[in-house]
Every structure is written in structure tokens, then in C-alpha cells.
Write a protein that holds these residues in place. Structure first.
Motif, mmCIF file in Angstrom:
data_model
loop_
_atom_site.group_PDB
_atom_site.id
_atom_site.type_symbol
_atom_site.label_atom_id
_atom_site.label_comp_id
_atom_site.label_asym_id
_atom_site.label_seq_id
_atom_site.Cartn_x
_atom_site.Cartn_y
_atom_site.Cartn_z
ATOM 1 N N ALA A 186 0.796 -1.228 0.000
ATOM 2 C CA ALA A 186 0.000 0.000 0.000
ATOM 3 C C ALA A 186 0.830 1.281 0.000
ATOM 4 O O ALA A 186 0.566 2.207 -0.783
ATOM 5 N N PHE A 187 1.840 1.377 0.870
ATOM 6 C CA PHE A 187 2.658 2.588 0.954
ATOM 7 C C PHE A 187 3.327 2.926 -0.377
ATOM 8 O O PHE A 187 3.671 4.074 -0.633
ATOM 9 N N GLY A 188 3.527 1.912 -1.228
ATOM 10 C CA GLY A 188 4.249 2.116 -2.479
ATOM 11 C C GLY A 188 3.385 2.513 -3.655
ATOM 12 O O GLY A 188 3.883 2.584 -4.784
ATOM 13 N N ALA A 189 2.123 2.783 -3.429
ATOM 14 C CA ALA A 189 1.218 3.113 -4.535
ATOM 15 C C ALA A 189 1.711 4.305 -5.345
ATOM 16 O O ALA A 189 1.619 4.318 -6.571
ATOM 17 N N LEU A 190 2.216 5.327 -4.672
ATOM 18 C CA LEU A 190 2.718 6.523 -5.356
ATOM 19 C C LEU A 190 4.238 6.618 -5.294
ATOM 20 O O LEU A 190 4.802 7.711 -5.361
ATOM 21 N N PHE A 191 4.887 5.478 -5.165
ATOM 22 C CA PHE A 191 6.342 5.461 -5.205
ATOM 23 C C PHE A 191 6.779 5.536 -6.664
ATOM 24 O O PHE A 191 6.705 4.562 -7.404
ATOM 25 N N ASN A 192 7.200 6.732 -7.089
ATOM 26 C CA ASN A 192 7.586 6.980 -8.474
ATOM 27 C C ASN A 192 8.773 7.933 -8.519
ATOM 28 O O ASN A 192 9.065 8.623 -7.541
ATOM 29 N N ASN A 193 9.391 7.997 -9.678
ATOM 30 C CA ASN A 193 10.272 9.115 -9.950
ATOM 31 C C ASN A 193 9.414 10.389 -9.889
ATOM 32 O O ASN A 193 8.289 10.403 -10.396
ATOM 33 N N PRO A 194 9.890 11.482 -9.274
ATOM 34 C CA PRO A 194 9.069 12.692 -9.119
ATOM 35 C C PRO A 194 8.507 13.238 -10.431
ATOM 36 O O PRO A 194 7.361 13.721 -10.467
ATOM 37 N N VAL A 195 9.288 13.144 -11.497
ATOM 38 C CA VAL A 195 8.824 13.644 -12.796
ATOM 39 C C VAL A 195 7.642 12.803 -13.281
ATOM 40 O O VAL A 195 6.615 13.327 -13.712
ATOM 41 N N GLU A 196 7.804 11.485 -13.189
ATOM 42 C CA GLU A 196 6.704 10.600 -13.594
ATOM 43 C C GLU A 196 5.482 10.808 -12.703
ATOM 44 O O GLU A 196 4.349 10.846 -13.190
ATOM 45 N N GLY A 197 5.708 10.933 -11.401
ATOM 46 C CA GLY A 197 4.590 11.143 -10.483
ATOM 47 C C GLY A 197 3.791 12.375 -10.841
ATOM 48 O O GLY A 197 2.559 12.360 -10.813
ATOM 49 N N PHE A 198 4.496 13.444 -11.193
ATOM 50 C CA PHE A 198 3.816 14.686 -11.581
ATOM 51 C C PHE A 198 3.035 14.496 -12.881
ATOM 52 O O PHE A 198 1.862 14.855 -12.976
ATOM 53 N N LEU A 199 3.692 13.915 -13.890
ATOM 54 C CA LEU A 199 3.057 13.758 -15.199
ATOM 55 C C LEU A 199 1.889 12.776 -15.165
ATOM 56 O O LEU A 199 0.827 13.038 -15.734
ATOM 57 N N LEU A 200 2.098 11.656 -14.497
ATOM 58 C CA LEU A 200 1.112 10.584 -14.538
ATOM 59 C C LEU A 200 -0.083 10.868 -13.629
ATOM 60 O O LEU A 200 -1.239 10.775 -14.069
ATOM 61 N N ASP A 201 0.186 11.215 -12.380
ATOM 62 C CA ASP A 201 -0.893 11.343 -11.391
ATOM 63 C C ASP A 201 -1.400 12.780 -11.237
ATOM 64 O O ASP A 201 -2.578 13.057 -11.449
ATOM 65 N N THR A 202 -0.498 13.699 -10.876
ATOM 66 C CA THR A 202 -0.914 15.079 -10.608
ATOM 67 C C THR A 202 -1.496 15.736 -11.846
ATOM 68 O O THR A 202 -2.594 16.303 -11.805
ATOM 69 N N LEU A 203 -0.771 15.661 -12.953
ATOM 70 C CA LEU A 203 -1.232 16.306 -14.187
ATOM 71 C C LEU A 203 -2.457 15.606 -14.760
ATOM 72 O O LEU A 203 -3.378 16.260 -15.253
ATOM 73 N N GLY A 204 -2.479 14.277 -14.671
ATOM 74 C CA GLY A 204 -3.614 13.520 -15.217
ATOM 75 C C GLY A 204 -4.934 13.887 -14.579
ATOM 76 O O GLY A 204 -5.922 14.179 -15.267
ATOM 77 N N THR A 205 -4.969 13.899 -13.247
ATOM 78 C CA THR A 205 -6.208 14.258 -12.551
ATOM 79 C C THR A 205 -6.511 15.741 -12.713
ATOM 80 O O THR A 205 -7.677 16.143 -12.776
ATOM 81 N N GLY A 206 -5.456 16.556 -12.799
ATOM 82 C CA GLY A 206 -5.658 17.994 -13.010
ATOM 83 C C GLY A 206 -6.318 18.281 -14.344
ATOM 84 O O GLY A 206 -7.224 19.127 -14.434
ATOM 85 N N ILE A 207 -5.887 17.588 -15.384
ATOM 86 C CA ILE A 207 -6.484 17.762 -16.714
ATOM 87 C C ILE A 207 -7.962 17.367 -16.685
ATOM 88 O O ILE A 207 -8.818 18.049 -17.259
ATOM 89 N N ALA A 208 -8.262 16.259 -16.012
ATOM 90 C CA ALA A 208 -9.664 15.809 -15.907
ATOM 91 C C ALA A 208 -10.504 16.859 -15.198
ATOM 92 O O ALA A 208 -11.619 17.188 -15.637
ATOM 93 N N SER A 209 -9.987 17.411 -14.118
ATOM 94 C CA SER A 209 -10.727 18.405 -13.340
ATOM 95 C C SER A 209 -10.962 19.686 -14.127
ATOM 96 O O SER A 209 -12.088 20.196 -14.206
#
Length: 317
Positions: A186-209
Motif C-alpha cells: 500500500a505505501f508504495g502506490a505513489l512510489f515513483n520518480n518525481p517527474v513521472e509522479g507529476f506527469l502521470l498522477d498530478t497532471l492527469g487528474t488535473g487535466i480531468a478536473s
């Protein structure tokens, strides 16, 4: 809880057109704005839900539902839990700073016009029951927008995730970090390289919103629900009563296959549905066999666990 306000229904059914009195929409919680809550809620949800599964791990409460034996998590993962937690905290910091910046450009929700709007709609479509109009306006539209947001997030993440695997440079320098967790937890769900984390998760949900013009409260639900779903996908358990795993075909088993060496070129879809995998023929076709094999391994390990616990109990007496 009554989801229909009878006072509002009477006003909408009234002869006289309701007065419009525009005011800022009150927050869900009196001590924090909805905008800030949409940033804090998913972070809290991540850690609380992860701690829940962590406690299950520590106290071995659900061994019969483990996808992998606990020793595999210790022996096959190439990164320590400290590194995982450190990197997730860093991603949450980036996520929160991005959200704060974007919130400065958002228009905050207003209220006081809703009954007037529904009254005018009722005048045009008098045959539609007022309660139905009320439910569609207050709940149905939001449900539809959230569902479309799921599709947008899935589309964004599928193609970017697939690109991260197909492009050797992107995989080596970015996505390979997440795959240091051969056995997800569970703790590793968002374990990513910071660049990938931003592009994949933060930006993805931001675009949807942004593309759907979601309200602050819709963002609270979308961000928090997506976070809980991502944690559940990496929890390491196949739970028969887990609503995330029952409702969505993209679940902990489905994503676990992608973390295995034999499945790394399959099951790119995340976090909700699997239609992009099906359309692009990237679904791992041995899912049922894998489930059966893992269940057999888990049952054998569970029997061994019960035997060891019984022997330990006898020695302590």
C-alpha cells in the motif's frame, strides 16, 4: 440522511419565481475551505488507508488473502520501505504545491441561484417530477462528470504509462523506479520518480478536473477516491469484500500482474477500467490461471502460518 430538501422542492413547485441571492458557497467543513480540503483529503486518505494495510501486514490479520507470501515482499523488492515513504512524501509535497498554485486561478463556487434555475427548468418541462429534476441537478450531473473524469484519467495514464514502458530512455530514467517494487504494497502506490509522479498522477487528474470544470466538492471526491483506489490496487491483498476490487475490473490482482516479470508488458491500464488494454490487445491473457496459482500458493502459506502460530502458542503456554 435525506438527500432531497423538501423546502427546496416546495419553492421549485411554487407559482412565484424564486429570488436569486448570490453568495459564496459554504464549505463542507467550517474550519477549512473546500479548495484546501481537496488538497489535504487525498493526502490524509493515502496515509490512513496505507496504515490500515500496514497494520494488517504487521499483525498478519488477513494472511489467507495475500497475493504474495510476506517473505517475497522482503526478498524481491529492491527498495527499502524508508525510501518508499520518503519519495511518496516528496510527491505529495509537489502535488500540494501544484494544487495551491492552480487554486489561485480557480473561480470559487457560488450559491443562491439554484432554486431559480430549477424553477425555470420546471416551467419548461412540467411533466418531469420535481424530485427527479432535483436529483439530476444536485447529484446526477456530478456523477456523470466524475465518471467522465475516470475515463479521462484512464486514457491519460494508459497511454503515458505504456509510453514509459515502450521507450527505453523513459523506462530507464523514470518508470523503472516504480518497478523496483516487484511485490507491491500500500505505501508504495505513489512510489515513483518525481517527474513521472507529476506527469502521470498530478497532471492527469488535473487535466480531468479542469477540462470538465469540476467544482471544489467534486474535486474533493475525485482526488480522494482516485487516491484510495490507487492504494487499494497496490495493497497486496485480494479481498472478497473490498468494494474497489469488486466494482472495478482493474484491481489488485490485475495490477499485481503488471509488476511481475512475465506481465510487465501487459495490463497498462490504471486506475479504474481495462478497456484500453482490451482495445489495444495489451491484456495479460492468463489472469485466471494466475489467480488460481496465487490462491494455491496463498492457501499453502496460510496453512503453514496457522501451523506455526499454533506451535508458537503451545510454547508460550
Amino acid at each position: 440522511m435525506n438527500i432531497i430538501n423538501n423546502t427546496d422542492i416546495n419553492i421549485i413547485n411554487g407559482i412565484k419565481e424564486p429570488i436569486i441571492n448570490i453568495t459564496p458557497k459554504s464549505s463542507l467543513l467550517s474550519f477549512i475551505s473546500d479548495s484546501n480540503l481537496s488538497l489535504i483529503a487525498p493526502v490524509l486518505a493515502y496515509w490512513l488507508y496505507s496504515i490500515y494495510f500496514h497494520l494488517i501486514d504487521i499483525y498478519q490479520l488477513l494472511e489467507k488473502y495475500r497475493i504474495h507470501p510476506s517473505e517475497e515482499q522482503l526478498s524481491k523488492n529492491k527498495v527499502t520501505q524508508f525510501e518508499v515513504i520518503r519519495d511518496v512524501i516528496f510527491q505529495h509535497i509537489i502535488q500540494s504545491i501544484t494544487g495551491l498554485i492552480v487554486s489561485n486561478f480557480e473561480t470559487h463556487s457560488l450559491s443562491g441561484y439554484e432554486n431559480n434555475l430549477l424553477w425555470n427548468i420546471k416551467q419548461k418541462y412540467s411533466l418531469i417530477p420535481t424530485e427527479i429534476l432535483y436529483l439530476i441537478y444536485w447529484y446526477g450531473i456530478s456523477i456523470l462528470k466524475i465518471f467522465i473524469a475516470f475515463i479521462i484519467i484512464d486514457t491519460w495514464q494508459y497511454y503515458l504509462h505504456k509510453l514509459m514502458h515502450k521507450n527505453k530512455f523513459l523506462y530507464k530514467h523514470f518508470h523503472s523506479r516504480h518497478h523496483q517494487l516487484y511485490v507491491p504494497y500500500a505505501f508504495g502506490a505513489l512510489f515513483n520518480n518525481p517527474v513521472e509522479g507529476f506527469l502521470l498522477d498530478t497532471l492527469g487528474t488535473g487535466i480531468a478536473s479542469i477540462s470538465l470544470g469540476l467544482t471544489e466538492r467534486e474535486n474533493i471526491f475525485l482526488y480522494t477516491f482516485s487516491t484510495l483506489k490507487t492504494v487499494d490496487d497496490h495493497c497486496g491483498y485480494s479481498l472478497p469484500w473490498d468494494l474497489f476490487q469488486l466494482i472495478f475490473p482493474n484491481n489488485s490482482i490485475y495490477h499485481d500482474i503488471h509488476h511481475q516479470m512475465f506481465g510487465i508488458k501487459y495490463n497498462f491500464s490504471q486506475p479504474f477500467f481495462i478497456f484500453w488494454d482490451k482495445l489495444n490487445n495489451t491484456t495479460y491473457h492468463g489472469i485466471d490461471e494466475y489467480k488460481a496459482k496465487q490462491k494455491e500458493i496463498t492457501i499453502d502459506k496460510y496453512r503453514q502460518f496457522l501451523k506455526e502460530r499454533k506451535e508458537k502458542s503451545k510454547k508460550e503456554q
